[in-house]
Design a protein around this motif. Structure first.
Motif, PDB file in Angstrom:
ATOM      1  N   ASN A  22       0.812  -1.103   0.044  1.00 28.62           N
ATOM      2  CA  ASN A  22      -0.072   0.008  -0.005  1.00 28.62           C
ATOM      3  C   ASN A  22       0.851   1.397   0.102  1.00 28.62           C
ATOM      4  OD1 ASN A  22      -2.450  -1.228  -0.127  1.00 28.62           O
ATOM      5  ND2 ASN A  22      -2.894  -1.447   1.843  1.00 28.62           N
ATOM      6  N   MET A  23       2.251   1.183   0.422  1.00 26.30           N
ATOM      7  CA  MET A  23       3.005   2.309   0.170  1.00 26.30           C
ATOM      8  C   MET A  23       3.353   2.258  -0.997  1.00 26.30           C
ATOM      9  SD  MET A  23       6.543   2.875  -0.237  1.00 26.30           S
ATOM     10  CE  MET A  23       7.249   1.249   0.332  1.00 26.30           C
ATOM     11  N   LEU A  24       3.595   1.397  -1.992  1.00 27.47           N
ATOM     12  CA  LEU A  24       4.229   1.497  -3.405  1.00 27.47           C
ATOM     13  C   LEU A  24       3.004   1.342  -4.654  1.00 27.47           C
ATOM     14  CD1 LEU A  24       6.656   0.912  -5.295  1.00 27.47           C
ATOM     15  CD2 LEU A  24       5.786  -1.406  -5.152  1.00 27.47           C
ATOM     16  N   PRO A  27       0.235   4.651  -5.205  1.00 26.44           N
ATOM     17  CA  PRO A  27       0.708   5.940  -5.630  1.00 26.44           C
ATOM     18  C   PRO A  27       1.643   5.473  -6.808  1.00 26.44           C
ATOM     19  CG  PRO A  27       1.797   5.484  -3.639  1.00 26.44           C
ATOM     20  CD  PRO A  27       0.493   4.406  -3.874  1.00 26.44           C
ATOM     21  N   MET A  28       1.942   4.464  -7.034  1.00 29.17           N
ATOM     22  CA  MET A  28       2.511   4.257  -8.606  1.00 29.17           C
ATOM     23  C   MET A  28       1.753   4.222  -9.650  1.00 29.17           C
ATOM     24  SD  MET A  28       4.164   0.401  -9.569  1.00 29.17           S
ATOM     25  CE  MET A  28       5.199   0.484 -11.169  1.00 29.17           C
ATOM     26  N   HIS A  29       0.545   3.951  -9.327  1.00 24.60           N
ATOM     27  CA  HIS A  29      -0.362   3.972 -10.370  1.00 24.60           C
ATOM     28  C   HIS A  29      -1.378   5.436 -10.387  1.00 24.60           C
ATOM     29  CE1 HIS A  29       0.125   0.160 -11.951  1.00 24.60           C
ATOM     30  NE2 HIS A  29       0.234  -0.256 -10.611  1.00 24.60           N
ATOM     31  N   GLY A  30      -0.985   6.524  -9.378  1.00 26.52           N
ATOM     32  CA  GLY A  30      -1.491   7.635  -9.342  1.00 26.52           C
ATOM     33  C   GLY A  30      -2.734   7.817  -8.583  1.00 26.52           C
ATOM     34  N   LEU A  31      -2.797   6.480  -7.671  1.00 24.54           N
ATOM     35  CA  LEU A  31      -4.198   6.484  -6.865  1.00 24.54           C
ATOM     36  C   LEU A  31      -3.713   7.308  -5.563  1.00 24.54           C
ATOM     37  CD1 LEU A  31      -5.127   2.961  -7.731  1.00 24.54           C
ATOM     38  CD2 LEU A  31      -6.245   5.048  -8.542  1.00 24.54           C
ATOM     39  N   PRO A  32      -4.708   7.645  -4.764  1.00 23.93           N
ATOM     40  CA  PRO A  32      -4.381   8.113  -3.456  1.00 23.93           C
ATOM     41  C   PRO A  32      -3.960   7.008  -2.312  1.00 23.93           C
ATOM     42  CG  PRO A  32      -6.781   7.954  -3.935  1.00 23.93           C
ATOM     43  CD  PRO A  32      -6.181   7.598  -5.002  1.00 23.93           C
ATOM     44  N   PRO A  33      -3.324   7.730  -1.351  1.00 23.62           N
ATOM     45  CA  PRO A  33      -2.889   6.917  -0.270  1.00 23.62           C
ATOM     46  C   PRO A  33      -3.877   5.714   0.252  1.00 23.62           C
ATOM     47  CG  PRO A  33      -1.858   8.969   0.042  1.00 23.62           C
ATOM     48  CD  PRO A  33      -2.924   9.126  -1.001  1.00 23.62           C
ATOM     49  N   TYR A  38      -9.539   1.335   5.149  1.00 21.11           N
ATOM     50  CA  TYR A  38      -9.818   0.646   3.901  1.00 21.11           C
ATOM     51  C   TYR A  38      -8.826  -0.447   3.921  1.00 21.11           C
ATOM     52  CZ  TYR A  38     -12.580   4.519   2.098  1.00 21.11           C
ATOM     53  OH  TYR A  38     -13.238   5.548   1.860  1.00 21.11           O
ATOM     54  N   GLY A  39      -7.776  -0.273   4.870  1.00 18.90           N
ATOM     55  CA  GLY A  39      -6.975  -1.453   4.826  1.00 18.90           C
ATOM     56  C   GLY A  39      -5.585  -0.996   5.840  1.00 18.90           C
ATOM     57  N   ALA A  40      -4.369  -1.935   5.327  1.00 12.99           N
ATOM     58  CA  ALA A  40      -3.229  -1.268   5.979  1.00 12.99           C
ATOM     59  C   ALA A  40      -2.894   0.186   5.442  1.00 12.99           C
ATOM     60  CB  ALA A  40      -2.120  -2.306   5.427  1.00 12.99           C
ATOM     61  N   PRO A  41      -2.715   1.098   6.228  1.00 15.00           N
ATOM     62  CA  PRO A  41      -2.293   2.254   5.536  1.00 15.00           C
ATOM     63  C   PRO A  41      -0.964   2.573   4.980  1.00 15.00           C
ATOM     64  CG  PRO A  41      -2.212   2.400   7.899  1.00 15.00           C
ATOM     65  CD  PRO A  41      -2.756   0.944   7.744  1.00 15.00           C
ATOM     66  N   LEU A  45       5.011   3.650   6.186  1.00 13.34           N
ATOM     67  CA  LEU A  45       6.260   3.458   5.453  1.00 13.34           C
ATOM     68  C   LEU A  45       6.649   4.332   4.480  1.00 13.34           C
ATOM     69  CD1 LEU A  45       6.151  -0.424   5.079  1.00 13.34           C
ATOM     70  CD2 LEU A  45       7.028   0.959   6.685  1.00 13.34           C
ATOM     71  N   GLU A  46       5.729   5.634   4.486  1.00 10.15           N
ATOM     72  CA  GLU A  46       6.046   6.548   3.384  1.00 10.15           C
ATOM     73  C   GLU A  46       7.311   7.122   3.230  1.00 10.15           C
ATOM     74  OE1 GLU A  46       3.073   9.558   3.965  1.00 10.15           O
ATOM     75  OE2 GLU A  46       1.524   8.449   2.582  1.00 10.15           O
ATOM     76  N   GLY A  47       8.200   7.052   4.278  1.00  7.15           N
ATOM     77  CA  GLY A  47       9.485   7.364   4.473  1.00  7.15           C
ATOM     78  C   GLY A  47      10.354   6.597   3.672  1.00  7.15           C
ATOM     79  N   LEU A  48       9.931   5.438   3.043  1.00  8.31           N
ATOM     80  CA  LEU A  48      10.806   4.368   2.294  1.00  8.31           C
ATOM     81  C   LEU A  48      10.773   4.910   0.978  1.00  8.31           C
ATOM     82  CD1 LEU A  48      10.122   0.967   3.619  1.00  8.31           C
ATOM     83  CD2 LEU A  48      12.094   2.235   4.197  1.00  8.31           C
TER      84      LEU A  48
END
Length: 145
Positions: A22-24, A27-33, A38-41, A45-48
């Motif tokens: 969900n961190m990768l 956003p890779m597909h231009g979708l919101p976080p 809805y699930g694991a936020p 891990l956004e710092g990665l």
């Protein structure tokens, strides 16, 4: 192993996988976080996103899409693809990149992309055809009988 021992190993692994995914992936597909409701936020891990790890898994997953979902399957644990023989290196798949619709309302949004990963050429606004929106895996699919 008993049920408790099995769950003690599986559940944390599944949670870490969901957090990395969900961190990768959105956003890779231009979708919101992804939000917690809805699930694991996405936020833990956004710092990665500014690390070599993120760049590697992003690029690896980009190859998965370029190759029509036929290789580089494991987004979060790409070593699995190496072990199973399904890994295709960037130098191989980048030659098969095709133009993609631009961000002017023709796709979900602007992807979060780390510096240095291969970029697909962008189709000018209003110039995308139905074929441009057809998933790569379907372009060479046999005709239904």
């Amino acid at each position: 192993f008993g049920l408790l021992e099995t769950l003690a190993v599986l559940l944390p692994g599944m949670l870490v996988h969901a957090l990395v995914w969900n961190m990768l992936h959105p956003p890779m597909h231009g979708l919101p976080p992804v939000k917690l409701k809805y699930g694991a936020p996405s936020w833990p891990l956004e710092g990665l996103r500014d690390t070599a790890y993120f760049k590697y898994i992003y690029e690896n997953h980009q190859g998965h899409h370029v190759l029509g979902g036929q290789a580089n399957y494991n987004v979060c644990c790409p070593l699995t693809d190496h072990l199973l023989g399904t890994y295709v290196p960037t130098a191989t798949w980048v030659k098969r990149m095709r133009k993609v619709p631009g961000p002017e309302g023709e796709r979900w949004g602007i992807p979060v992309e780390p510096k240095g990963v291969p970029q697909a050429p962008i189709i000018a606004a209003g110039k995308a055809t139905e074929r441009d929106f057809t998933p790569t895996a379907l372009l060479n699919a046999p005709e239904p009988a």
